[in-house]
Design an enzyme around this catalytic site. Structure first.
Site: not given
Ligand code: AMP
Ligand code: ZN
Length: 115
Positions: A4, A7, A30, A46, A85, A96, A98, A100
């Site tokens: 992940c 993680c 992000d 997680h 989301n 994982h 999150h 926004h």
């Molecule tokens: P979601 O579509 O709600 O699952 O959002 C996932 C978010 O994680 C997206 O806005 C990506 O730009 C962001 N994301 C993916 N990889 C990383 C990373 N390594 N560091 C920071 N944000 C990330």
């Molecule tokens: Zn995780």
């Protein structure tokens, strides 16, 4: 969870711009910001998504972090959007849980029929 990406950011195994962390919660920028302010708030532990048997206490800690981050990022007065989301139809891409926090400009209106 070994594979992940969030993680790994939490464990500092891969780089992330962490802006806040405590015993339960980590917040980082992000990597692909959709607005000038785009910060993600995640539980240290997680969970796949918001329906993944997460305790009300931890959910409370996650959501209590939202106004802290909004203030830290300077959008508490101008407003912002909070998005979680979830699953395939919710277009969740990182599995994982999150939150926004999006702001710093007027939100583009994107809600509408599915494309
Ligand atoms: P979601 O579509 O709600 O699952 O959002 C996932 C978010 O994680 C997206 O806005 C990506 O730009 C962001 N994301 C993916 N990889 C990383 C990373 N390594 N560091 C920071 N944000 C990330
Ligand atoms: Zn995780």
């Amino acid at each position: 969870m070994s594979d992940c990406i969030f993680c790994k950011i939490i464990a500092k195994e891969i780089p992330g711009t962490i802006v806040y962390e405590d015993e339960y919660v980590v917040a980082f920028e992000d990597v692909n910001p959709q607005l000038p302010v785009h910060t993600l708030i995640v539980p240290r532990e997680h969970y796949d998504h918001i329906g993944d048997d997460i305790s009300p206490e931890l959910l409370g800690k996650l959501f209590a972090t939202v106004p802290l981050i909004a203030k830290m990022k300077g959008v508490d007065q101008t407003g912002y959007r909070v998005v979680v989301n979830t699953g395939e139809d919710g277009r969740q891409t990182v599995h994982h849980l999150h939150i926004h926090v999006l702001g710093g400009a007027l939100m583009p209106i994107r809600m509408g029929p599915a494309d």
